[in-house]
Design an enzyme around this catalytic site. Structure first.
Site, short mmCIF file in Angstrom:
data_model
loop_
_atom_site.label_atom_id
_atom_site.label_comp_id
_atom_site.label_asym_id
_atom_site.label_seq_id
_atom_site.Cartn_x
_atom_site.Cartn_y
_atom_site.Cartn_z
N HIS A 17 0.84 -1.21 0.00
CA HIS A 17 0.00 0.00 0.00
C HIS A 17 0.88 1.26 0.00
O HIS A 17 0.61 2.22 -0.73
CB HIS A 17 -0.90 0.03 1.24
CG HIS A 17 -1.93 -1.06 1.29
ND1 HIS A 17 -2.14 -1.85 2.39
CD2 HIS A 17 -2.83 -1.49 0.36
CE1 HIS A 17 -3.12 -2.70 2.15
NE2 HIS A 17 -3.55 -2.52 0.93
N LYS A 41 -18.16 -5.88 6.71
CA LYS A 41 -16.83 -6.46 6.62
C LYS A 41 -16.16 -6.39 8.00
O LYS A 41 -15.87 -5.30 8.49
CB LYS A 41 -16.00 -5.69 5.58
CG LYS A 41 -14.95 -6.52 4.90
CD LYS A 41 -14.39 -5.76 3.70
CE LYS A 41 -13.18 -6.46 3.11
NZ LYS A 41 -12.65 -5.75 1.95
N ARG A 90 -1.68 -6.16 -8.43
CA ARG A 90 -0.63 -7.16 -8.22
C ARG A 90 -0.69 -8.27 -9.26
O ARG A 90 0.32 -8.70 -9.80
CB ARG A 90 -0.78 -7.81 -6.83
CG ARG A 90 -0.41 -6.92 -5.68
CD ARG A 90 -0.99 -7.41 -4.39
NE ARG A 90 -2.45 -7.31 -4.41
CZ ARG A 90 -3.23 -7.56 -3.39
NH1 ARG A 90 -2.72 -7.97 -2.25
NH2 ARG A 90 -4.53 -7.41 -3.49
N SER A 128 -2.97 -7.98 2.78
CA SER A 128 -3.40 -7.82 4.17
C SER A 128 -3.92 -9.16 4.71
O SER A 128 -3.72 -9.48 5.89
CB SER A 128 -4.50 -6.76 4.27
OG SER A 128 -3.99 -5.50 3.90
P1 ADP Z 1 -9.98 -3.39 -0.59
O1 ADP Z 1 -10.74 -4.07 0.51
O2 ADP Z 1 -10.65 -2.18 -1.11
O3 ADP Z 1 -9.49 -4.31 -1.68
P2 ADP Z 1 -7.24 -3.32 0.35
O4 ADP Z 1 -6.78 -2.64 1.58
O5 ADP Z 1 -7.14 -4.81 0.34
O6 ADP Z 1 -8.70 -2.81 0.15
O7 ADP Z 1 -6.45 -2.78 -0.91
C1 ADP Z 1 -6.47 -1.43 -1.30
C2 ADP Z 1 -5.75 -1.25 -2.64
O8 ADP Z 1 -4.38 -1.59 -2.51
C3 ADP Z 1 -6.27 -2.17 -3.76
O9 ADP Z 1 -6.20 -1.43 -4.97
C4 ADP Z 1 -5.28 -3.29 -3.80
O10 ADP Z 1 -5.21 -3.88 -5.09
C5 ADP Z 1 -4.01 -2.55 -3.48
N1 ADP Z 1 -2.97 -3.41 -2.91
C6 ADP Z 1 -3.07 -4.26 -1.88
N2 ADP Z 1 -1.90 -4.88 -1.62
C7 ADP Z 1 -1.02 -4.41 -2.55
C8 ADP Z 1 0.35 -4.69 -2.87
N3 ADP Z 1 1.04 -5.58 -2.18
N4 ADP Z 1 0.89 -4.04 -3.90
C9 ADP Z 1 0.17 -3.14 -4.60
N5 ADP Z 1 -1.12 -2.85 -4.38
C10 ADP Z 1 -1.71 -3.48 -3.37
#
Ligand code: ADP
Length: 156
Positions: A17, A41, A90, A128
């Site tokens: 992130h 959620k 990703r 996450s």
């Molecule tokens: P959501 O529940 O909206 O998917 P996340 O917190 O899981 O929220 O992810 C938020 C954003 O960050 C999404 O666009 C996700 O694809 C991106 N993201 C999550 N992990 C990574 C990573 N390791 N590298 C790049 N982008 C990521």
């Protein structure tokens, strides 16, 4: 001013992130990290903790704002004058999912454009979900989290 909204759950905020926000700062004047509050959620960490971590990560970066939101992302974009939605990619799986959301958002409000930034190779395996598993079962999660994300609180 070009403002991008970076919405997510950030449960917890990872190096992946962080990388997306930093790359976003190269594209936009301001990045608003918007922590989604989704009643259906269940998260491991409460909203306050997730916001505190992200604020700490960017305490020396005035071009990053951290906020919470609930409801439709596209509506929140209007509230903060964001004309871009920033998301990270990703895998091809991320792409399929993100494309679907972006198409619907474009129907709802074509003035807001979704912009995708590719994850660096070293972060493609960072999610996450995996990190929550490591935290729960005593695995070494530290390499995947920014220094500001200290898991000193008891997960809720
Ligand atoms: P959501 O529940 O909206 O998917 P996340 O917190 O899981 O929220 O992810 C938020 C954003 O960050 C999404 O666009 C996700 O694809 C991106 N993201 C999550 N992990 C990574 C990573 N390791 N590298 C790049 N982008 C990521």
């Amino acid at each position: 001013m070009r403002i991008a909204l970076f919405p997510g759950t950030f449960d917890p905020f990872t190096n992946g992130h962080l990388d997306i926000v930093e790359k976003g700062l190269g594209l936009f004047d301001q990045v608003v990290v918007a922590v989604g509050e989704n009643a259906s959620k269940k998260t491991m960490f409460d909203l306050e903790t997730r916001m505190k971590w992200i604020s700490k990560c960017f305490e020396n970066e005035p071009r990053v704002k951290v906020t919470q939101y609930s409801g439709l992302t596209i509506q929140f974009c209007n509230e903060v004058n964001a004309t871009f939605i920033l998301r990270g990619l990703r895998t091809i799986g991320d792409f399929e999912y993100e494309k679907q959301i972006a198409m619907v958002n474009a129907d709802l409000d074509p003035s807001v454009q979704s912009v995708f930034v590719l994850s660096e190779q070293k972060y493609t395996a960072v999610s996450s979900t995996v990190i929550r598993d490591l935290i729960l079962h005593g695995g070494n999660y530290a390499p995947y989290l920014p220094k500001a994300v200290t898991i000193d609180v008891k997960p809720v």
